[in-house]
Design a protein around this motif. Structure first.
Motif, PDB file in Angstrom:
ATOM      1  N   ARG A 117       0.821  -1.213   0.000  1.00  0.00           N
ATOM      2  CA  ARG A 117       0.000   0.000   0.000  1.00  0.00           C
ATOM      3  C   ARG A 117       0.851   1.257   0.000  1.00  0.00           C
ATOM      4  O   ARG A 117       0.430   2.308  -0.506  1.00  0.00           O
ATOM      5  N   ARG A 118       2.024   1.174   0.606  1.00  0.00           N
ATOM      6  CA  ARG A 118       2.910   2.341   0.678  1.00  0.00           C
ATOM      7  C   ARG A 118       4.135   2.054  -0.185  1.00  0.00           C
ATOM      8  O   ARG A 118       5.082   1.403   0.260  1.00  0.00           O
ATOM      9  N   PRO A 119       4.147   2.551  -1.427  1.00  0.00           N
ATOM     10  CA  PRO A 119       5.270   2.275  -2.323  1.00  0.00           C
ATOM     11  C   PRO A 119       6.551   2.952  -1.848  1.00  0.00           C
ATOM     12  O   PRO A 119       6.520   3.884  -1.020  1.00  0.00           O
ATOM     13  N   LYS A 120       7.664   2.502  -2.390  1.00  0.00           N
ATOM     14  CA  LYS A 120       8.962   3.000  -1.946  1.00  0.00           C
ATOM     15  C   LYS A 120       9.069   4.518  -2.073  1.00  0.00           C
ATOM     16  O   LYS A 120       9.592   5.194  -1.173  1.00  0.00           O
ATOM     17  N   ILE A 121       8.555   5.078  -3.144  1.00  0.00           N
ATOM     18  CA  ILE A 121       8.685   6.529  -3.349  1.00  0.00           C
ATOM     19  C   ILE A 121       7.918   7.296  -2.275  1.00  0.00           C
ATOM     20  O   ILE A 121       8.362   8.335  -1.790  1.00  0.00           O
ATOM     21  N   LEU A 122       6.765   6.769  -1.853  1.00  0.00           N
ATOM     22  CA  LEU A 122       5.987   7.423  -0.811  1.00  0.00           C
ATOM     23  C   LEU A 122       6.705   7.323   0.536  1.00  0.00           C
ATOM     24  O   LEU A 122       6.752   8.296   1.305  1.00  0.00           O
ATOM     25  N   VAL A 123       7.262   6.147   0.836  1.00  0.00           N
ATOM     26  CA  VAL A 123       7.998   5.974   2.089  1.00  0.00           C
ATOM     27  C   VAL A 123       9.218   6.883   2.112  1.00  0.00           C
ATOM     28  O   VAL A 123       9.513   7.528   3.128  1.00  0.00           O
ATOM     29  N   HIS A 124       9.916   6.966   0.979  1.00  0.00           N
ATOM     30  CA  HIS A 124      11.102   7.829   0.906  1.00  0.00           C
ATOM     31  C   HIS A 124      10.711   9.284   1.157  1.00  0.00           C
ATOM     32  O   HIS A 124      11.384  10.007   1.910  1.00  0.00           O
ATOM     33  N   ALA A 125       9.616   9.722   0.556  1.00  0.00           N
ATOM     34  CA  ALA A 125       9.151  11.100   0.763  1.00  0.00           C
ATOM     35  C   ALA A 125       8.795  11.328   2.239  1.00  0.00           C
ATOM     36  O   ALA A 125       9.098  12.382   2.810  1.00  0.00           O
ATOM     37  N   GLY A 126       8.149  10.338   2.852  1.00  0.00           N
ATOM     38  CA  GLY A 126       7.815  10.448   4.266  1.00  0.00           C
ATOM     39  C   GLY A 126       9.052  10.543   5.135  1.00  0.00           C
ATOM     40  O   GLY A 126       9.091  11.306   6.114  1.00  0.00           O
ATOM     41  N   MET A 127      10.097   9.779   4.787  1.00  0.00           N
ATOM     42  CA  MET A 127      11.340   9.832   5.543  1.00  0.00           C
ATOM     43  C   MET A 127      11.994  11.219   5.448  1.00  0.00           C
ATOM     44  O   MET A 127      12.486  11.755   6.441  1.00  0.00           O
ATOM     45  N   LEU A 128      11.983  11.798   4.252  1.00  0.00           N
ATOM     46  CA  LEU A 128      12.550  13.140   4.073  1.00  0.00           C
ATOM     47  C   LEU A 128      11.795  14.159   4.922  1.00  0.00           C
ATOM     48  O   LEU A 128      12.399  15.013   5.585  1.00  0.00           O
ATOM     49  N   LEU A 129      10.464  14.067   4.901  1.00  0.00           N
ATOM     50  CA  LEU A 129       9.656  14.999   5.684  1.00  0.00           C
ATOM     51  C   LEU A 129       9.893  14.796   7.184  1.00  0.00           C
ATOM     52  O   LEU A 129       9.944  15.764   7.952  1.00  0.00           O
ATOM     53  N   TYR A 130      10.056  13.538   7.583  1.00  0.00           N
ATOM     54  CA  TYR A 130      10.304  13.231   9.002  1.00  0.00           C
ATOM     55  C   TYR A 130      11.616  13.854   9.464  1.00  0.00           C
ATOM     56  O   TYR A 130      11.689  14.471  10.531  1.00  0.00           O
ATOM     57  N   ASP A 131      12.660  13.704   8.657  1.00  0.00           N
ATOM     58  CA  ASP A 131      13.935  14.331   8.993  1.00  0.00           C
ATOM     59  C   ASP A 131      13.809  15.849   9.028  1.00  0.00           C
ATOM     60  O   ASP A 131      14.397  16.523   9.883  1.00  0.00           O
ATOM     61  N   LEU A 132      13.010  16.406   8.106  1.00  0.00           N
ATOM     62  CA  LEU A 132      12.831  17.852   8.052  1.00  0.00           C
ATOM     63  C   LEU A 132      12.126  18.354   9.309  1.00  0.00           C
ATOM     64  O   LEU A 132      12.538  19.359   9.912  1.00  0.00           O
ATOM     65  N   LEU A 133      11.053  17.664   9.732  1.00  0.00           N
ATOM     66  CA  LEU A 133      10.318  18.089  10.913  1.00  0.00           C
ATOM     67  C   LEU A 133      11.161  17.946  12.182  1.00  0.00           C
ATOM     68  O   LEU A 133      10.915  18.625  13.187  1.00  0.00           O
ATOM     69  N   ALA A 134      12.144  17.038  12.149  1.00  0.00           N
ATOM     70  CA  ALA A 134      13.089  16.919  13.257  1.00  0.00           C
ATOM     71  C   ALA A 134      14.220  17.935  13.142  1.00  0.00           C
ATOM     72  O   ALA A 134      15.141  17.928  13.959  1.00  0.00           O
ATOM     73  N   MET A 135      14.142  18.802  12.118  1.00  0.00           N
ATOM     74  CA  MET A 135      15.152  19.827  11.846  1.00  0.00           C
ATOM     75  C   MET A 135      16.530  19.182  11.670  1.00  0.00           C
ATOM     76  O   MET A 135      17.549  19.771  12.020  1.00  0.00           O
ATOM     77  N   PHE A 136      16.520  17.948  11.124  1.00  0.00           N
ATOM     78  CA  PHE A 136      17.733  17.191  10.838  1.00  0.00           C
ATOM     79  C   PHE A 136      18.627  17.042  12.078  1.00  0.00           C
ATOM     80  O   PHE A 136      19.843  17.006  11.990  1.00  0.00           O
ATOM     81  N   ARG A 137      17.963  16.960  13.261  1.00  0.00           N
ATOM     82  CA  ARG A 137      18.705  16.794  14.508  1.00  0.00           C
ATOM     83  C   ARG A 137      18.523  15.399  15.085  1.00  0.00           C
ATOM     84  O   ARG A 137      18.796  15.173  16.264  1.00  0.00           O
TER      85      ARG A 137
END
Length: 541
Positions: A117-137
């Protein structure tokens, strides 16, 4: 400068129940889970005269029944709860700073399969957003692994259709001790903290809440405790406590989260974060010493919170989904070492599946002045507590000030923890405490390991295990009784340690634990016998 707290080795303190009625309080907090404990610490550090009471032991409800993760809430991105994720990522970083011995980095892996249900491109995008919301810390930035690298790290994963995995980082924790250290910190800042003290009714003066009647569950004694502000931090009991006010409107949608512990499933240090296709839920398989923790479920549960239990259907559900991802494992219900569950005090409002219920929190105030805090998630407890404390300061008519809880370490944490790890102690050699034992103690007590070692200097007979072959020293039980407010064997074996969840469930050591508690706390033989019987009834398979 000495690491010893100047009051650490005064004679054991009284329980504090009699102190509740000694003077009018600024605030009385009902509920000694993580939310109430966090509020107590925050207010005590602001100089407010407070008391914290709980009908059971501190953290004896949901706060010792979590999935043991401090996380930003990756899955909440799908619900567009970006504010919640940002807040949780910030709080995760703060908790790493103030309690590094209890909140530690944990790598997690999301296997990626063809047709999911969650293709690789969607998971990758979610990971990028997750790192961004953590301010890359975060501890590390995410990675996308190949299928071969995924199988090298987690060889039990099913190979068919595997295209790779996303690897990212959150944190694991000791939930019960994190709650307990907040209580200890509040107490050391001047709060009165009493477990096994049940609120049986609210006091009213001129139509306003002015305190509560509190019953000592150990003696049956009751006290009227006057307080300018009363805070309902009852967690799953929020509506039950709130109903003591004639103006209360039910607020909760309680859901049950159940967990299994099974023999360690082969693999690396990574936890697995897996999707259940039939109801689009996610669950974890987390390394937990020699065991693996599998969970959690998310089911509406209207039963009394104290009756929460893992059902046979949930065990079957979690084992079946585990086998679907790890086809080489043939786990059955007979392989389950132990189970535990907690009731999430989620707020009512959102319809649909329980897993879709909001993890946001909210503050309420009834017309008669009862303040209540509900909802939220463990990771954001400190921010919830700060918001509640701000409201209390407003009610008290005092300058709000700033919460100090984000910069001051919890009792076992901060720079003192690092120093404790580096500081050799003569006690280690003099009392035969091995390097392995010292590491285990440091993992649990952080900087306060030095307190235990100093206690051994005074009482060297506490240096040996209570039962050969079981990792529980006499000094740990004595310290729990003297300085951590433990009252029963379950307090020690389930929340001051986790032996109740391990193979054997601590049954072999419960009697000597009770005996040592009895001697430290002057408990009657009848009460000790009842406590041992209650423990065996709860934890013996």
């Amino acid at each position: 400068m000495s690491l010893m707290h100047e009051t650490a080795f005064l004679p054991p303190k009284m329980r504090g129940f009699d102190q509740l009625g000694a003077q009018r309080l600024d605030a009385l907090i009902i509920g000694g889970g993580i939310t109430g404990a966090g509020v107590a610490r925050d207010l005590a550090l602001r100089g407010v005269k407070i008391a914290l009471v709980d009908q059971g032991d501190f953290a004896s409800g949901t706060s010792s029944g979590s999935t043991k993760l401090i996380h930003g809430g990756l899955r909440y991105l799908e619900q567009f709860d970006f504010g919640l994720v940002f807040e949780a990522c910030r709080e995760r970083r703060i908790l790493r700073q103030i309690a590094p011995h209890l909140v530690r980095p944990q790598p997690l892996m999301i296997p990626l399969y063809r047709g999911a249900r969650r293709p690789k491109i969607l998971v990758h995008a979610g990971m990028l957003l997750y790192d961004l919301l953590a301010m890359f810390r975060n501890t590390h930035h995410h990675q996308i692994l190949s299928a071969s690298e995924t199988l090298r790290r987690q060889p039990l994963l099913g190979e068919r259709g595997l295209t790779g995995a996303a690897l990212y980082w959150d944190c694991r924790m000791d939930d019960a001790r994190l709650c307990l250290e907040n209580v200890i910190a509040a107490r050391e800042a001047g709060a009165v903290t009493v477990n096994y003290a049940r609120v049986t009714g609210l006091l009213h003066r001129a139509g306003r809440v002015a305190g509560a009647t509190v019953e000592d569950c150990e003696t049956g004694t009751t006290l009227d405790v006057e307080a300018r502000v009363v805070i309902n931090a009852g967690g799953p009991w929020l509506d039950r406590v709130g109903a003591m006010s004639p103006h209360w409107i039910p607020r909760l949608r309680p859901t049950r989260g159940s967990h299994l512990l099974v023999p360690r499933l082969a693999g690396g240090a990574e936890a697995l974060y897996l999707s259940i296709d039939r109801d689009d839920r996610m669950f974890f398989i987390i390394p937990w010493g020699e065991l693996s923790l599998i969970g959690t479920t998310d089911l509406d549960d209207s039963n009394p919170p104290e009756e929460v239990a893992v059902t046979a259907a949930e065990i079957e559900y979690l084992l079946a989904e585990t086998a679907r991802y790890l086809p080489g494992t043939a786990l059955s219900a007979d392989d389950v070492v132990s189970t535990f569950a907690g009731i999430r005090p989620l707020l009512a409002g959102r319809t649909g599946q329980a897993s879709a219920a909001s993890r946001e929190h909210a503050l309420f105030e009834t017309p008669d002045g009862l303040i209540a805090i509900g909802g939220g998630k463990y990771t954001t407890y400190r921010a919830m507590a700060a918001e509640t404390a701000d409201r209390v300061m407003l009610r008290l008519g005092r300058p709000r000030g700033r919460a100090q809880t984000g910069r001051l370490p919890l009792p076992g944490g901060g720079a003192a923890w690092d120093e404790a790890l580096r500081t050799p102690s003569a006690s280690v050699h003099r009392h035969g405490v091995t390097t392995d034992i010292l590491q285990r103690l440091t993992d649990r007590y952080g900087a306060r390991t030095l307190h235990l070692l100093s206690l051994l200097d005074r009482e060297p007979e506490l240096a040996t295990p209570l039962v050969p072959g079981i990792d529980l020293l006499g000094v740990e039980v004595a310290y729990a009784a003297d300085f951590e407010m433990a009252r029963t064997p379950e307090d020690v074996l389930r929340r001051r340690s986790s032996l109740a969840l391990w193979p054997g469930h601590g049954s072999a050591v419960v009697a000597p634990v009770a005996d040592l508690l009895g001697r430290r706390l002057s408990l009657s033989p009848e009460r000790l016998a009842a406590a041992v019987a209650a423990y065996h009834l709860t934890y013996t398979p």
